[in-house]
Design an enzyme around this catalytic site. Structure first.
Site, PDB file in Angstrom:
ATOM      1  N   TYR A  72      17.769  -9.244 -32.970  1.00  7.97           N
ATOM      2  CA  TYR A  72      16.451  -9.752 -32.560  1.00  7.97           C
ATOM      3  C   TYR A  72      16.600 -11.005 -31.716  1.00  7.97           C
ATOM      4  O   TYR A  72      15.842 -11.230 -30.768  1.00  7.97           O
ATOM      5  CB  TYR A  72      15.582 -10.040 -33.793  1.00  7.97           C
ATOM      6  N   PHE A 124       1.046  -6.310  -3.189  1.00  8.65           N
ATOM      7  CA  PHE A 124       1.356  -5.150  -4.006  1.00  8.65           C
ATOM      8  C   PHE A 124       0.339  -5.132  -5.147  1.00  8.65           C
ATOM      9  O   PHE A 124      -0.092  -6.185  -5.611  1.00  8.65           O
ATOM     10  CB  PHE A 124       2.800  -5.145  -4.537  1.00  8.65           C
ATOM     11  N   THR A 125      -0.018  -3.941  -5.583  1.00 16.62           N
ATOM     12  CA  THR A 125      -1.148  -3.771  -6.502  1.00 16.62           C
ATOM     13  C   THR A 125      -1.036  -4.643  -7.754  1.00 16.62           C
ATOM     14  O   THR A 125      -1.928  -5.444  -8.037  1.00 16.62           O
ATOM     15  CB  THR A 125      -1.246  -2.289  -6.914  1.00 16.62           C
ATOM     16  N   ASP A 215       9.558 -11.393  -4.551  1.00 15.08           N
ATOM     17  CA  ASP A 215       9.514 -10.155  -5.325  1.00 15.08           C
ATOM     18  C   ASP A 215      10.748  -9.378  -4.868  1.00 15.08           C
ATOM     19  O   ASP A 215      10.765  -8.788  -3.790  1.00 15.08           O
ATOM     20  CB  ASP A 215       8.227  -9.394  -5.024  1.00 15.08           C
ATOM     21  N   LYS A 258      13.643  -0.270 -10.040  1.00 20.80           N
ATOM     22  CA  LYS A 258      13.985   0.174  -8.682  1.00 20.80           C
ATOM     23  C   LYS A 258      15.461  -0.159  -8.424  1.00 20.80           C
ATOM     24  O   LYS A 258      16.333   0.631  -8.736  1.00 20.80           O
ATOM     25  CB  LYS A 258      13.075  -0.491  -7.645  1.00 20.80           C
ATOM     26  N   ARG A 382      -1.548   5.679  -1.022  1.00 20.85           N
ATOM     27  CA  ARG A 382      -1.431   4.236  -0.825  1.00 20.85           C
ATOM     28  C   ARG A 382      -2.355   3.886   0.329  1.00 20.85           C
ATOM     29  O   ARG A 382      -1.969   3.722   1.465  1.00 20.85           O
ATOM     30  CB  ARG A 382       0.005   3.808  -0.501  1.00 20.85           C
ATOM     31  N   PHE A 448      -6.391   3.238  -8.961  1.00 21.97           N
ATOM     32  CA  PHE A 448      -5.658   4.428  -8.524  1.00 21.97           C
ATOM     33  C   PHE A 448      -4.925   5.112  -9.674  1.00 21.97           C
ATOM     34  O   PHE A 448      -4.688   6.309  -9.632  1.00 21.97           O
ATOM     35  CB  PHE A 448      -4.648   4.057  -7.418  1.00 21.97           C
TER      36      PHE A 448
HETATM   37  N1  F0G Z   1       6.593  -5.239  -6.975  1.00 14.64           N
HETATM   38  C1  F0G Z   1       6.781  -4.170  -6.202  1.00 14.64           C
HETATM   39  C2  F0G Z   1       7.098  -4.356  -4.751  1.00 14.64           C
HETATM   40  C3  F0G Z   1       6.663  -2.889  -6.741  1.00 14.64           C
HETATM   41  O1  F0G Z   1       6.849  -1.832  -5.962  1.00 14.64           O
HETATM   42  C4  F0G Z   1       6.356  -2.754  -8.116  1.00 14.64           C
HETATM   43  C5  F0G Z   1       6.193  -1.443  -8.722  1.00 14.64           C
HETATM   44  C6  F0G Z   1       6.171  -3.903  -8.889  1.00 14.64           C
HETATM   45  C7  F0G Z   1       6.307  -5.134  -8.280  1.00 14.64           C
HETATM   46  C8  F0G Z   1       5.823  -3.827 -10.349  1.00 14.64           C
HETATM   47  O2  F0G Z   1       6.892  -3.444 -11.098  1.00 14.64           O
HETATM   48  O3  F0G Z   1       6.247  -1.223 -12.070  1.00 14.64           O
HETATM   49  O4  F0G Z   1       8.126  -2.557 -13.012  1.00 14.64           O
HETATM   50  O5  F0G Z   1       5.804  -3.299 -13.341  1.00 14.64           O
HETATM   51  N2  F0G Z   1       6.068  -0.414  -8.048  1.00 14.64           N
HETATM   52  C9  F0G Z   1       5.931   0.943  -8.538  1.00 14.64           C
HETATM   53  C10 F0G Z   1       5.722   1.865  -7.368  1.00 14.64           C
HETATM   54  C11 F0G Z   1       4.905   1.121  -9.611  1.00 14.64           C
HETATM   55  O6  F0G Z   1       5.518   3.056  -7.606  1.00 14.64           O
HETATM   56  O7  F0G Z   1       5.767   1.412  -6.228  1.00 14.64           O
HETATM   57  P1  F0G Z   1       6.752  -2.578 -12.455  1.00 14.64           P
END
Ligand code: F0G
Length: 478
Positions: A72, A124-125, A215, A258, A382, A448
């Protein structure tokens, strides 16, 4: 070097794919409310929804799972992850999180005072969501070329320094929470940032006392583009390039799903001890102890190993080359895609693909649904749906209205990508049959993921199982 190098690995384990009939897919997309996020994966043949958490792990990564330390507190697997980040990215401090958005949540709370601006190279979303939830105001400072699907620029993800300077002139450095520099820029099409841009923005931020964050989710792919395109880097390894890149920022949020080649995991890494202390305070509340942050010990082991594998030159030449292969097949057939092709995906330009639809008819959403019905290939919208609504509740209308064909790492062969290309080409031939959509359920945020739609022109008497490729007339054969 070969333009499309063969896989620098061989296959040791396979996972059978499921084939479906067109009728099954028509039913599945209707049940999913024409949202490819809501399709069950057992109904998907080739899954290009995302490159996130979908990588194939190596034999070494699988073997590391067995030696995960599940204590832990004080897990030695955390030490291994921290050492890998220190060695390859150069940051002394690491705070693990369950995935990228966990890290985004924490850094947004630390760096943003309500009302401050957060400039970034396109949104980014999840990143923007957390910035806004912390009271920040996102400002897009990417170069104009990023919003033009066909602008031919080697580093379309670069920050426009003039835009950044203007923002700082207007609001003062104290009005800026931090600068977020994403490498690569996902929503611009996986477009890279140049080393020069990282350096210049870093100098600018240092002069003004502004935190320069990155990022770093796809930093390995970005490093490869620098090696291929930027003067002076042709003979430098991607691992060295990545380390130099990270030298120009104060810290990173990372989605390990990624470019750390794992199925789950993320972290924050930084130089500042002050930020480290605050991040540790928050991580225990929202993620877990600072020595696991929402991950199992074995996840951290796999991530420490994947982080290193992703910075291998042969791996990256194949990885980015495979994405380019799909792009070139589509370009040869005259399909409108975002160019230059980026690092993780090929993006179809839904505006050009479906010129008979208005953006408010959700053309990219409709195209993704139609591609699934045509072929069992799952892709992702997108465009206007992903962009969501602004503070006044109005739909944002992004310039880019795209469908993303995202290539998971080390998972599919070029033959799979041929199937994808053939399906897109066939769909382009009968593009007039694709109609628009309307919302039947719209969640309040990150809509989305779970939104549901129905076709605009449901013929009288037709049930909900009608697909958007079915209701309009067949194209005239020429
Ligand atoms: N930043 C970027 C540029 C991303 O593409 C993503 C996730 C995140 C942050 C967030 O990371 O999913 O680990 O919480 N992208 C995925 C996609 C969801 O399909 O492009 P996460």
């Amino acid at each position: 070097m070969m333009r499309h190098p063969a896989e620098p690995y061989r296959i040791k384990m396979v996972e059978p794919l499921v084939m479906t009939t067109r009728e099954e897919r028509e039913e599945a997309i209707a049940q999913a409310g024409w949202n490819t996020f809501l399709l069950p994966s057992r109904k998907v043949y080739i899954d290009l929804l995302t490159d996130s958490g979908t990588s194939a792990m190596s034999d070494r990564q699988w073997s590391m799972l067995m030696i995960g330390d599940e204590a832990y507190a004080g897990s030695s697997s955390f030490d291994r992850l921290q050492s890998a980040v220190q060695a390859y990215y150069g940051f002394p401090h690491v705070v693990p999180t369950h995935q990228g958005r966990g890290a985004e949540h924490i850094i947004s709370r630390i760096l943003i005072d309500p009302g401050q601006f957060v400039p970034g190279n396109m949104y980014f979303t999840t990143t923007r969501y957390h910035q806004e939830a912390a009271g920040g105001i996102f400002v897009d400072v990417v170069i104009d070329e990023a919003h033009d699907p066909h602008a031919d620029h080697p580093f379309k993800g670069d920050i426009d320094l003039a835009k950044l300077e203007r923002l700082v002139d207007e609001h003062g450095a104290e009005g800026i929470a931090y600068v977020n520099h994403a490498v690569t820029v996902n929503l611009a099409g996986g477009q890279p940032v140049s080393m020069r841009n990282l350096r210049e923005v870093h100098e600018f931020c240092q002069t003004h006392g502004i935190v320069h964050w990155s990022d770093a989710t796809r930093l390995a792919e970005n490093a490869y583009f620098i090696q291929q395109r930027e003067d002076g880097y042709a003979d430098v390894s991607t691992a060295e390039i990545a380390k130099e890149m990270m030298g120009y920022v104060d810290g990173v949020t990372m989605s390990g799903k990624k470019d750390c080649l794992v199925n789950i995991g993320g972290f924050l890494a930084m130089r500042s001890e002050e930020i480290l202390v605050k991040a540790r305070e928050l991580v225990v509340v929202y993620e877990g102890m600072p020595s696991y942050g929402g991950m199992a010990g074995r996840d951290m082991e796999a991530m420490a190993q994947g982080l290193v594998e992703a910075l291998d030159d042969d791996y990256l030449a194949h990885r980015v080359g495979q994405v380019r292969y799909l792009g070139e097949r589509l370009l040869e057939a005259g399909i409108p895609i975002v160019t230059p092709v980026g690092g993780h995906a090929v993006f179809l330009d839904a505006r050009e693909f479906l010129p008979h639809l208005e953006q408010d008819d959700y053309p990219a959403q409709a195209l993704a649904a139609a591609l699934y019905v045509e072929s069992g290939v799952r892709s992702m919208e997108r465009g206007i749906v992903s962009a969501g609504r602004d503070a006044d509740g109005r739909d944002r209308h992004p310039k880019l209205e795209l469908v993303r064909l995202t290539v998971p790492r080390r998972v599919y062969t070029d033959r799979h990508l041929d199937v994808v290309a053939d399906a897109v080409i066939e769909l382009y031939r009968k593009r007039e049959t694709i109609g628009g959509l309307r919302f039947v359920y719209e969640p309040p945020s990150l809509r989305f993921f779970t939104a549901r739609f129905e076709p605009l022109q449901v013929p009288t008497g037709a049930g909900p199982e009608v697909s958007p490729t079915r209701f309009a007339q067949e194209p005239a054969l020429t």
